[in-house]
Structures are given as C-alpha cells and as structure tokens.
Design an enzyme around this catalytic site. Structure first.
Site, PDB file in Angstrom:
ATOM      1  N   ASP A 242      22.942  43.621  43.881  1.00 56.25           N
ATOM      2  CA  ASP A 242      22.565  42.299  44.258  1.00 56.25           C
ATOM      3  C   ASP A 242      21.756  41.546  43.787  1.00 56.25           C
ATOM      4  O   ASP A 242      20.401  42.624  43.986  1.00 56.25           O
ATOM      5  CB  ASP A 242      22.689  42.613  45.828  1.00 56.25           C
ATOM      6  CG  ASP A 242      23.231  41.339  46.473  1.00 56.25           C
ATOM      7  OD1 ASP A 242      24.581  41.210  47.140  1.00 56.25           O
ATOM      8  OD2 ASP A 242      22.160  40.314  46.047  1.00 56.25           O
ATOM      9  N   CYS A 330      35.773  34.800  45.456  1.00 52.08           N
ATOM     10  CA  CYS A 330      36.397  33.433  47.222  1.00 52.08           C
ATOM     11  C   CYS A 330      36.533  32.168  47.053  1.00 52.08           C
ATOM     12  O   CYS A 330      36.074  31.020  47.586  1.00 52.08           O
ATOM     13  CB  CYS A 330      35.469  34.308  47.640  1.00 52.08           C
ATOM     14  SG  CYS A 330      33.986  34.218  47.736  1.00 52.08           S
TER      15      CYS A 330
HETATM   16  N1  SAH Z   1      30.931  42.947  48.316  1.00 55.38           N
HETATM   17  C1  SAH Z   1      30.599  42.118  49.376  1.00 55.38           C
HETATM   18  C2  SAH Z   1      29.609  40.848  50.070  1.00 55.38           C
HETATM   19  C3  SAH Z   1      29.074  39.760  48.243  1.00 55.38           C
HETATM   20  S1  SAH Z   1      28.318  38.441  48.690  1.00 55.38           S
HETATM   21  C4  SAH Z   1      30.976  42.681  51.104  1.00 55.38           C
HETATM   22  O1  SAH Z   1      32.300  42.868  50.866  1.00 55.38           O
HETATM   23  O2  SAH Z   1      30.105  42.704  51.743  1.00 55.38           O
HETATM   24  C5  SAH Z   1      28.202  37.974  47.086  1.00 55.38           C
HETATM   25  C6  SAH Z   1      26.797  39.293  46.899  1.00 55.38           C
HETATM   26  O3  SAH Z   1      26.240  38.623  45.099  1.00 55.38           O
HETATM   27  C7  SAH Z   1      25.848  37.758  48.032  1.00 55.38           C
HETATM   28  O4  SAH Z   1      25.084  39.144  48.163  1.00 55.38           O
HETATM   29  C8  SAH Z   1      24.151  37.985  46.667  1.00 55.38           C
HETATM   30  O5  SAH Z   1      23.040  38.081  47.253  1.00 55.38           O
HETATM   31  C9  SAH Z   1      24.939  38.409  45.241  1.00 55.38           C
HETATM   32  N2  SAH Z   1      25.074  37.315  43.955  1.00 55.38           N
HETATM   33  C10 SAH Z   1      24.423  36.377  43.814  1.00 55.38           C
HETATM   34  N3  SAH Z   1      24.672  36.317  42.617  1.00 55.38           N
HETATM   35  C11 SAH Z   1      24.444  37.184  42.153  1.00 55.38           C
HETATM   36  C12 SAH Z   1      23.819  38.047  40.784  1.00 55.38           C
HETATM   37  N4  SAH Z   1      23.517  37.141  40.025  1.00 55.38           N
HETATM   38  N5  SAH Z   1      23.539  38.604  40.840  1.00 55.38           N
HETATM   39  C13 SAH Z   1      23.930  39.771  41.769  1.00 55.38           C
HETATM   40  N6  SAH Z   1      23.605  39.739  43.106  1.00 55.38           N
HETATM   41  C14 SAH Z   1      24.129  38.305  43.037  1.00 55.38           C
END
Ligand code: SAH
Length: 387
Positions: A242, A330
């Site tokens: 993340d 989503c």
């Molecule tokens: N999979 C998680 C929800 C993910 S929400 C669950 O099931 O609980 C999306 C996440 O992607 C967020 O935490 C955000 O910080 C992260 N994110 C956004 N852009 C990103 C990138 N380019 N690289 C890594 N993480 C990213």
C-alpha cells in the site's frame, strides 16, 4: 395537507422504470422545506408516491414509498428493523457489518455500519440528515450500542448543502474498536479510517480469497491487510502493498496482534512495484488487486481503463501457471462488461491464458438494488492462469 411536488412525464417514466431518483430538471419549481417528506404528483396531478426532497442536489427527490399514506414518525424505525433482520439472517461470521445500505434498504442516503458495540452512521441527504433524532432513537432502541458516531465527512454532503462533520451522536465512542472478521482481528479507528473504518464491502471477498490462496501471495492495494491477513493461513508468504505509510504500519501491527508471522507490509506504489517484480522475474501463486476507484467520474474513465489494464496485465505476467488472480474494481463508472473487457485485453497482451472462475460482488450486507446501477459498484473477478 402534505407538501407536494409535481414532476415531468419524463420523471414519471423513470419512476415507472423502477428508479427511485428524480432529477431537478424533472421537477416543476417546488416551494418545499429542505429535507421534507413530500407527495410526488404527475403533471396531471395524480399521486405517484412519497419522496425526500432536496433543495440543492441534482437528485431533487428520493422516493421512499409508493403507498397512499406514510407515517414520517414510524416508518424509519420499521425500515431499520427490517434492514437489521436481513443482516441477522445472513449469519455473518464477523463482528463488523453494514446494517443499513441506503436505497437498497429503502432508506435513501442512510448508511449504518456496526463495529462491535459501536455504530457509525452517515446521513448523506437533507431528508435523512433532518431525521437524525428519529434514526438515533431507533438505533439506540434496536441495537443498544455503546456509542453512535456520525462519520458525516463524505464530500457528497456538499451537494446537499450539508457540512462535513465527525461527531458523537450518542453514548461513548472509543478511539479504537476491535472487531473480528472470520479468524482475524482488526483494530478499527472509526473516526479517521477510510470509509467508516474498514472496507466492509470486501469482507466476503476476503474470505473467498482465503479459500483459493496458496504459495507465495501478493495483496496489492492492501489498506489494513484485509485480504493479506485472511490469506496468510493458506500461504507460505504474503506480501501486502500500500502506498500509505500509516496503512502499512497497521498491516504490520495487525499481523502481530493476530500472531501471523508470514505477512509483510511494504509502503510502495503498486504500479512501480509490479514493474520492478517483472524486471526481477519474480513470481506469485496468488495475487489480489483491489485498487481505489480509478474512475471517480465519467471524465476519468479513459485514464481508469488504462490504469486497470496496466495492473492486471502486469499481475497476470507475474502469476505462476495454476496461479489465481482476484481482481477488483470499485469504480461505478466502469461497468461489469467494461471490466471483463479490460481483463480480457490484459490477458491477451500479457499472453497469459486465463480462465474465469467466479464473478463476485460486494458483500451481501451491501445489497444491489435492481434497476439502480448506482448501487452496484464493486466488481470482483476470480481468474486462474491455466498455463
Ligand atoms: N484491499 C483493501 C482496500 C483497499 S482500498 C481491503 O480489502 O480492505 C485502496 C488502497 O489503495 C488504499 O489503502 C490506498 O492507500 C491504496 N493506494 C492507492 N493508490 C495506490 C498506489 N498507487 N499504490 C499502492 N497503494 C495505493
């Protein structure tokens, strides 16, 4: 006499087609209190049903009933009770769940999430916001929570002329609430966490991923490790990525708290890291892709398609033969069909023969209202690399 609002024939058509929203352009100048419960009438004066009126949003009317009469004092409690009864019937293996999911529970723009003995509420239209007292009274009576927090910080409230606030509406709300999802515990910061604290809409997909996960796994866009921690028991190693440092700190803390020793959180940009893995010839047996909504509006759809294609293509290349990919979107603006097209394109360009194993949605406590595409946003495909 209840307040009434006349809508155009086009608006009446929409209602007949089953959509519960009437746009401002289909409403003939209404002199109604913001948030009022109004009788909706056709151009010829025929009563069509009841709706919550918004004085500012493009969604001027949100239908709540097609009955002849409604009781503004009692209907909300009845509907909350019905929403709860449905959740109880699901026998959810978790202490965190969505109790009320807006339109799909006939409670437009109202969200109620339960985190153990704490409720987190969002009132996202004028009508619901003005019924705060009735909603709180019903929830206190039906759930008897320790506390109710209003997470009224989503930007959509601006469209309703409502301010963005986070406040305790009842009882006491601790800084951290510990909840269980399957075998895994999560410490949830309901005041500051994303959404209302966790991605409850992915709960059932977390458990579904645990059922096929194996070997060396990658959880990309992990947030607090929702997928990674569930998959850990079935895998040799899980790498959780993340871009947010605080999120990765929570992944690692969660792993320790659950005595899970084979999950490693890493604060990186997934796009860069997938490219690095490819160059280094790394391989994974299980990959989950759960990015944030790349297409937040229609204007960003083209860029979003490119983004989804890139991460899926790279993930497919990194998969071992027989390996599984769970890929999610989503973005409400990317339809089921578009998403499958993107994944198909990615497989072709990656020269990865992929079989589609399962098509999944958001968890069952976030039901989709048929005929209302706005309530269907989460797409989740399970694929297997067959060679
Ligand atoms: N999979 C998680 C929800 C993910 S929400 C669950 O099931 O609980 C999306 C996440 O992607 C967020 O935490 C955000 O910080 C992260 N994110 C956004 N852009 C990103 C990138 N380019 N690289 C890594 N993480 C990213």
């Amino acid at each position: 006499m209840p307040a009434s609002v006349v809508i155009s024939n086009k608006g009446s058509e929409r209602l007949r087609a089953g959509h519960p929203w009437i746009y401002r352009s289909d409403v003939a100048g209404a002199e109604v209190e913001p948030g009022a419960l109004v009788l909706v009438k056709s151009e010829r004066g025929r009563p069509l049903g009841w709706a919550l009126f918004s004085s500012t949003s493009q969604i001027a009317l949100r239908m709540v009933s097609f009955d002849k009469n409604v009781d503004d004092a009692t209907m909300w409690r009845e509907r909350i009770a019905a929403a709860m009864a449905y959740r109880d019937s699901l026998t959810i293996d978790a202490t965190a769940r969505r109790l009320v999911h807006g339109e799909a529970d006939r409670l437009p723009a109202l969200i109620v999430d339960q985190y153990d003995d704490v409720l987190v509420v969002q009132t996202l239209c004028q009508g619901m916001d003005r019924r705060r007292e009735a909603i709180v009274a019903a929830l206190v009576d039906l759930v008897k929570p320790r506390g109710i927090l209003a997470r009224n910080d989503p930007k959509v409230r601006r469209l309703e002329g409502l301010d963005e606030t986070i406040e305790v509406w009842h009882g006491e709300v601790p800084d951290v609430v510990r909840v269980r999802e399957g075998r895994i515990w999560h410490d949830v910061d309901v005041r500051h966490g994303q959404k209302t604290g966790l991605f409850l809409d992915q709960r059932e997909n977390h458990l579904a991923a645990a059922a096929f996960a194996r070997g060396r796994a990658l959880d990309a866009f992990s947030y607090h490790g929702g997928f990674a921690l569930q998959m850990a028991g079935a895998c040799d190693r899980v790498l959780a990525l993340d871009s947010s440092e605080p999120a990765v700190a929570v992944i690692n803390a969660n792993a320790r708290a659950n005595q899970v020793s084979n999950v490693e959180g890493r604060a990186v940009n997934v796009f860069d890291e997938l490219r690095e893995f490819d160059i280094a010839n790394e391989r994974f047996d299980t990959i989950v892709l759960d990015p944030p909504a790349f297409a937040k509006n229609k204007a960003s759809v083209t860029g979003a398609i490119a983004g989804y294609k890139e991460i899926n293509l790279r993930a497919m290349k990194l998969l071992t033969p027989g390996g599984y990919l769970m890929t999610c979107s989503c973005s409400y603006n990317i339809s089921d069909a578009m998403f499958l097209d993107i994944v198909t394109d990615a497989a072709r360009d990656a020269r990865a023969p992929m079989a589609l194993i399962e098509r999944r949605l958001q968890s069952r406590d976030h039901p989709v209202l048929v005929g209302v595409p706005e309530t269907s946003y989460l797409k989740c495909l399970v694929l297997r690399r067959i060679a």
